[in-house]
Design a protein around this motif. Structure first.
Motif, PDB file in Angstrom:
ATOM      1  N   ARG A   1      11.048-108.867   4.659  1.00  0.00           N
ATOM      2  CA  ARG A   1      11.030-109.346   6.045  1.00  0.00           C
ATOM      3  C   ARG A   1      11.835-110.630   6.170  1.00  0.00           C
ATOM      4  O   ARG A   1      11.902-111.420   5.235  1.00  0.00           O
TER       5      ARG A   1
ATOM      6  N   ASP B   1      13.180-113.689   9.259  1.00  0.00           N
ATOM      7  CA  ASP B   1      13.198-114.257  10.605  1.00  0.00           C
ATOM      8  C   ASP B   1      14.634-114.644  10.933  1.00  0.00           C
ATOM      9  O   ASP B   1      15.387-115.022  10.039  1.00  0.00           O
ATOM     10  N   SER B   2      15.014-114.592  12.201  1.00  0.00           N
ATOM     11  CA  SER B   2      16.397-114.919  12.565  1.00  0.00           C
ATOM     12  C   SER B   2      16.759-116.360  12.209  1.00  0.00           C
ATOM     13  O   SER B   2      17.927-116.674  12.003  1.00  0.00           O
TER      14      SER B   2
ATOM     15  N   HIS C   1      10.618-109.901  14.252  1.00  0.00           N
ATOM     16  CA  HIS C   1      11.182-110.212  12.942  1.00  0.00           C
ATOM     17  C   HIS C   1      12.079-109.042  12.541  1.00  0.00           C
ATOM     18  O   HIS C   1      12.182-108.047  13.245  1.00  0.00           O
TER      19      HIS C   1
END
Length: 105
Positions: free
Chosen positions: A30, A32-33, A21
């Motif tokens: 944070r 996520d792609s 991540h």
């Protein structure tokens, strides 16, 4: 090329984490792609320091250069604008090629 700045704090770029991540070093947000919001002419990559960067594709840079050629440069201000756009498009093309993106076939 530009670094992908944190959406939450806009103070630091996202960097890759061991769990695959991405996170902001400043606020810890944070990501996520799959949650990246990119233009269809953009791609992302991670450099050797782990920082996420966004590039225009070579095809998009070449189209931009082609579009600039169609500008009417009859006055000084328009000619300066065309030159500025040409420099940006050329720099984008060089950066994307250095990042390993292929030229279109």
């Amino acid at each position: 090329m530009s670094v992908m700045q944190c959406r939450e704090c806009d103070l630091a770029p996202y960097a890759v984490r061991p769990d695959a991540h991405f996170a902001c070093d400043e606020c810890g947000h944070r990501l996520d792609s799959r949650d990246f919001y990119l233009d269809p002419d953009e791609v992302w990559s991670v450099d050797e320091t782990g920082t996420v960067h966004v590039f225009l594709t070579p095809a998009a840079c070449l189209k931009w250069l082609d579009d600039i050629a169609d500008l009417h440069t009859g006055d000084w201000a328009t000619a300066q604008q065309a030159l500025w756009q040409y420099r940006r498009a050329t720099a984008g093309l060089v950066e994307s090629l250095r990042a390993g993106l292929p030229l279109p076939a």
